[in-house]
Scaffold this motif. Structure first.
Motif, mmCIF file in Angstrom:
data_model
loop_
_atom_site.group_PDB
_atom_site.id
_atom_site.type_symbol
_atom_site.label_atom_id
_atom_site.label_comp_id
_atom_site.label_asym_id
_atom_site.label_seq_id
_atom_site.Cartn_x
_atom_site.Cartn_y
_atom_site.Cartn_z
ATOM 1 N N UNK A 66 25.390 -41.095 43.315
ATOM 2 C CA UNK A 66 25.201 -40.642 41.932
ATOM 3 C C UNK A 66 26.516 -40.047 41.426
ATOM 4 N N UNK A 67 27.154 -40.729 40.513
ATOM 5 C CA UNK A 67 28.419 -40.217 39.980
ATOM 6 C C UNK A 67 28.691 -40.846 38.621
ATOM 7 N N UNK A 68 29.638 -40.256 37.923
ATOM 8 C CA UNK A 68 30.023 -40.722 36.588
ATOM 9 C C UNK A 68 31.520 -41.014 36.579
ATOM 10 N N UNK A 69 31.906 -42.111 35.926
ATOM 11 C CA UNK A 69 33.310 -42.410 35.715
ATOM 12 C C UNK A 69 33.478 -43.067 34.340
ATOM 13 N N UNK A 70 34.585 -43.722 34.130
ATOM 14 C CA UNK A 70 34.843 -44.339 32.831
ATOM 15 C C UNK A 70 33.891 -45.487 32.513
ATOM 16 N N UNK A 195 17.678 -39.296 41.857
ATOM 17 C CA UNK A 195 18.240 -40.119 40.788
ATOM 18 C C UNK A 195 17.770 -39.635 39.419
ATOM 19 N N UNK A 196 16.488 -39.324 39.305
ATOM 20 C CA UNK A 196 15.966 -38.877 38.014
ATOM 21 C C UNK A 196 16.556 -37.532 37.601
ATOM 22 N N UNK A 197 16.758 -36.652 38.547
ATOM 23 C CA UNK A 197 17.379 -35.366 38.219
ATOM 24 C C UNK A 197 18.823 -35.562 37.771
ATOM 25 N N UNK A 202 22.570 -35.873 33.161
ATOM 26 C CA UNK A 202 23.564 -36.670 32.444
ATOM 27 C C UNK A 202 23.157 -36.932 31.003
ATOM 28 N N UNK A 203 21.834 -37.015 30.754
ATOM 29 C CA UNK A 203 21.345 -37.283 29.402
ATOM 30 C C UNK A 203 21.062 -36.003 28.621
ATOM 31 N N UNK A 213 11.267 -35.846 28.428
ATOM 32 C CA UNK A 213 9.856 -35.638 28.744
ATOM 33 C C UNK A 213 9.356 -36.717 29.700
ATOM 34 N N UNK A 214 9.808 -37.932 29.475
ATOM 35 C CA UNK A 214 9.434 -39.050 30.342
ATOM 36 C C UNK A 214 9.915 -38.797 31.767
ATOM 37 N N UNK A 215 11.145 -38.318 31.905
ATOM 38 C CA UNK A 215 11.685 -38.014 33.229
ATOM 39 C C UNK A 215 10.881 -36.911 33.899
#
Length: 315
Positions: A66-70, A195-197, A202-203, A213-215
């Motif tokens: 789980x990570x964020x990049x460009x 993953x959901x957390x 992130x959102x 709410x869905x999550x």
């Protein structure tokens, strides 16, 4: 194999892509299955940084899953897959962008076929890429709940077979397969929760209240399913111990029969060994009825020992 899913109003159209094709407009989801070298070269036009590799799918570290990049959010998710009586785990890498979802996998997944079936029936209400990813996770949780229900049915069947000697080997095999499958299910639930957390964090800025709410609802479903997997583990272990105990009991019965037979024939053996000695002075050897007498003594001693065991309730 590369498949594009384009947004057409409120429905998704499925369009297989060749290497000569460019990415269609309004592509909401790009699914890549077992890419070869040429397809990986084609994928380079989609990524600013490195193109995902197949050997990266099995990484277990949180920083690698789980990570964020460009290129967006990268999420490695474990999906359980039933294969006959066995349940295996298949890793799928998702790259989530604002306008498109990219999935990357090395094995076919029944859940993806179910998702395409829903698309053809216009049963999906995905407005953007995050909605589509959450739809996939929702189907995953529903599929896991079905697997757990199947696990209960399997254990109900094996519970009736535990005390049947003829099917004991098959019952033990079924229980071991169920234990392994339940492990994959539990691992998939924990992985999905992580993953959901990560998606929820992130959102936090870009997502809407409905998605958050869905999550939360899916996280609640996961928390309600986890105790079921623990109960299945306990039930599997109980049935395994019962089967092993019943096997030991059956073996004890066989050993008991041999032990009783040895003790019953011990007095006749003693009498026969006494009169088999070769001493010169043995008065009984001169009896006319010595041989019948010894046979009667051996028979009476064996019957007396058997009657004693029977009266004590040891037989």
């Amino acid at each position: 194999m590369i498949t594009a899913y384009t947004l057409n109003g409120t429905s998704l159209d499925i369009q297989p892509l060749n290497l000569e094709d460019s990415l269609p407009p309004n592509t909401l989801w790009l699914d890549i299955l077992k890419p070869d070298e040429q397809e990986q070269l084609w994928m380079k036009q989609l990524f600013v940084e490195e193109v995902p590799e197949l050997d990266e799918l099995d990484d277990i570290e949180a920083s690698a899953r789980f990570y964020r990049d460009k290129d967006g959010l990268h999420i490695h998710s474990l999906f359980p897959q039933r294969m006959g009586k066995e349940i295996d785990g298949i890793n799928v890498l998702f790259t989530l962008r604002k306008d498109m979802l990219i999935s990357f996998r090395e094995d076919d997944l029944g859940l993806m076929r179910l998702l395409r079936h829903y698309m053809r029936q216009d049963r999906l209400e995905a407005k953007d890429a995050p909605d589509l990813l959450l739809e996939i996770f929702q189907l995953k949780i529903e599929y896991i709940s079905d697997l757990i229900e199947d696990g209960y049915k399997t254990l109900e069947a094996t519970a009736k077979q535990v005390l049947q000697v003829d099917d004991l080997r098959q019952t033990m095999s079924d229980l071991m397969l169920q234990e392994g499958g339940n492990g994959h299910i539990r691992l998939a639930l924990y992985d999905t929760r992580r993953a959901l957390r990560f998606i929820k964090r992130s959102l936090r800025q870009s997502g809407n209240d409905e998605q958050r709410k869905w999550i939360d609802e899916m996280l609640y479903d996961i928390e309600s399913l986890l105790p079921h997997t623990q109960f299945l583990f306990d039930k599997i272990n109980f049935q395994l111990e019962a089967a092993m105990g019943f096997t030991s009991l059956e073996q004890s019965k066989v050993i008991k029969i041999f032990s009783v037979a040895a003790v019953v024939f011990l007095p006749p053996t003693l009498i026969a060994s006494i009169y088999g000695m070769n001493f010169e002075i043995m008065p009984e050897l001169g009896f006319d009825y010595g041989y019948p007498m010894s046979l009667v003594m051996m028979l009476m001693s064996a019957c007396g020992t058997y009657y004693f065991f029977k009266r004590k309730g040891w037989l």
